[in-house]
Write an enzyme that holds these catalytic residues in place. Structure first.
Site, PDB file in Angstrom:
ATOM      1  N   GLN A   1      42.610  30.383  33.160  1.00 33.47           N
ATOM      2  CA  GLN A   1      43.520  31.684  32.830  1.00 33.47           C
ATOM      3  C   GLN A   1      43.605  31.788  31.443  1.00 33.47           C
ATOM      4  O   GLN A   1      44.200  30.865  30.927  1.00 33.47           O
ATOM      5  CB  GLN A   1      44.707  31.705  33.871  1.00 33.47           C
ATOM      6  CG  GLN A   1      45.485  32.703  33.768  1.00 33.47           C
ATOM      7  CD  GLN A   1      45.133  33.771  34.475  1.00 33.47           C
ATOM      8  OE1 GLN A   1      44.155  33.713  35.422  1.00 33.47           O
ATOM      9  NE2 GLN A   1      45.136  34.914  33.813  1.00 33.47           N
TER      10      GLN A   1
ATOM     11  N   ASP B   1      34.485  34.076  36.311  1.00 39.06           N
ATOM     12  CA  ASP B   1      34.893  35.133  35.194  1.00 39.06           C
ATOM     13  C   ASP B   1      33.710  35.790  34.674  1.00 39.06           C
ATOM     14  O   ASP B   1      34.037  36.975  34.203  1.00 39.06           O
ATOM     15  CB  ASP B   1      35.961  34.594  34.511  1.00 39.06           C
ATOM     16  CG  ASP B   1      37.269  34.800  34.727  1.00 39.06           C
ATOM     17  OD1 ASP B   1      37.620  35.562  35.545  1.00 39.06           O
ATOM     18  OD2 ASP B   1      38.278  34.131  34.126  1.00 39.06           O
TER      19      ASP B   1
ATOM     20  N   LYS C   1      45.210  35.017  42.575  1.00 37.05           N
ATOM     21  CA  LYS C   1      43.918  34.659  43.036  1.00 37.05           C
ATOM     22  C   LYS C   1      43.740  33.558  43.901  1.00 37.05           C
ATOM     23  O   LYS C   1      42.913  33.799  44.927  1.00 37.05           O
ATOM     24  CB  LYS C   1      43.166  34.173  41.610  1.00 37.05           C
ATOM     25  CG  LYS C   1      43.215  35.523  40.569  1.00 37.05           C
ATOM     26  CD  LYS C   1      42.943  34.987  39.144  1.00 37.05           C
ATOM     27  CE  LYS C   1      42.898  36.137  38.064  1.00 37.05           C
ATOM     28  NZ  LYS C   1      42.487  35.626  36.675  1.00 37.05           N
TER      29      LYS C   1
END
Ligand code: NDP
Length: 297
Positions: A95, A118, A51
């Site tokens: 994460q 997200d 990412k």
């Protein structure tokens, strides 16, 4: 049969996003994402690295903070709050999974929803269900974008989603039932309590599989002409490969592809699109338009 090449499409999207980043730079804004990794789970580390690398490639600044697995819940909350308060940070990504002593829900709720790239914050989830502009979770957004760019309309079609996770199954279903040009599907969601999965999967015009079980869906599960989106990423042992393993999806490609009219490969299908949408969300957050832009124009 069309192979839905997420890798190539993501590369095209990255080029488009570079232009958006350039425009932000011209306005004196340097888009910036902060990524937090708690612990040293190898898969999570690899996701965070890819990412971060993708961000840097399109000109988005990325800060990766890795803390030990025994970091307290309070300390993790403090990091998130600092990033919330930092105007130079536009996107925050924690994460998952987190170590067992830290409840992911609490950490996600602590993220400023306008920085929640997200799209997991309850406010953004609610906005998505209501069809309001929001930061859409990256994998579902990537699936919709993939279908749109290949001109595969789901309008009036029966979409069957296998898996009801909050990161893939539920949000992709919520997207595809929107009353919108790019959606308007009739959606069925299946999960582990489905008594006869075949009954549902065989009636699918579009089958989206997010289960996490290697090659679970076979040719027997689908009908001719189906469009198949395979979200799964599973590592299976394969001594014939240099690494000793290979990555497969939740769909058995060899038996399903001959019946499908279009199918995503694994790897190279949904995965790269997920990252492309993370970059998109970060740019949207930096533009300050997360709650203004329509879900998909
Ligand atoms: P979860 O484990 O959170 O959810 C799996 C879902 O599958 C659950 O809803 C579960 O049902 C359902 N399920 C399990 N077994 C069956 C069965 N036999 N029949 C029907 N449904 C079943 O997984 P995620 O959604 O997080 O991830 C799914 C896969 O996608 C994983 O391989 C993951 O690695 C991959 N993934 C890939 C991404 C990408 O970018 N390509 C991004 C995110 C995930 P129940 O709710 O009843 O337990």
């Amino acid at each position: 049969m069309i192979l839905l090449d997420g890798k190539a499409l993501a590369a095209t999207i990255h080029k488009e996003l570079k232009v958006s980043v350039q425009q932000l730079h011209e306005r004196g804004i340097e888009p910036h994402i902060a990524l937090l990794l708690v612990g040293d789970n190898p898969a999570s580390l690899s996701y965070v690295r890819s990412k971060s690398r993708a961000c840097e490639q399109v000109g988005i600044r990325s800060t990766v903070l890795q803390v030990s697995a025994d970091t307290s819940r309070e300390d993790v909350l403090d990091i998130v709050r600092q990033w919330n308060d930092d105007p130079a940070v536009h996107g925050i990504l924690v994460q998952l999974p987190l170590p067992p002593h830290i409840a992911a829900e609490e950490i996600i709720e602590a993220i400023d929803p306008r920085k929640d790239v997200d799209g997991f914050h309850p406010v953004n989830v609610g906005r998505l269900v209501l069809g309001l502009p929001t930061l859409v979770p990256c994998t579902p957004a990537g699936i919709v974008e993939l279908l749109r760019r290949y001109d595969l309309s789901v309008h009036g079609k029966h979409v069957v989603v296998v898996g009801r996770s909050t990161i893939v199954g539920k949000p992709v279903a919520n997207l595809l039932i929107q009353k919108a040009r790019w959606a308007d599907a009739v959606v069925t969601i299946c999960h582990s309590a489905a008594d006869d999965l075949f009954r549902y999967t065989r009636s699918a015009d579009v089958l989206i599989v997010a289960v996490g079980r290697a090659e679970m869906i076979t040719g027997e599960h689908v009908r001719e002409g189906v469009i198949v989106i395979d979200v799964g990423i599973n590592r299976i042992d394969d001594p014939s490969t240099p690494k000793g393993y290979r990555i497969v999806g939740d769909v058995e490609f060899a038996s399903v592809a001959p019946k499908a009219s279009a199918i995503t490969p694994v790897p190279g299908g949904v995965g790269p699109m997920t990252i492309a949408m993370l970059l998109h969300n970060t740019i949207t957050a930096a533009e300050g338009t997360a709650w203004q832009k329509p879900l998909f124009p």
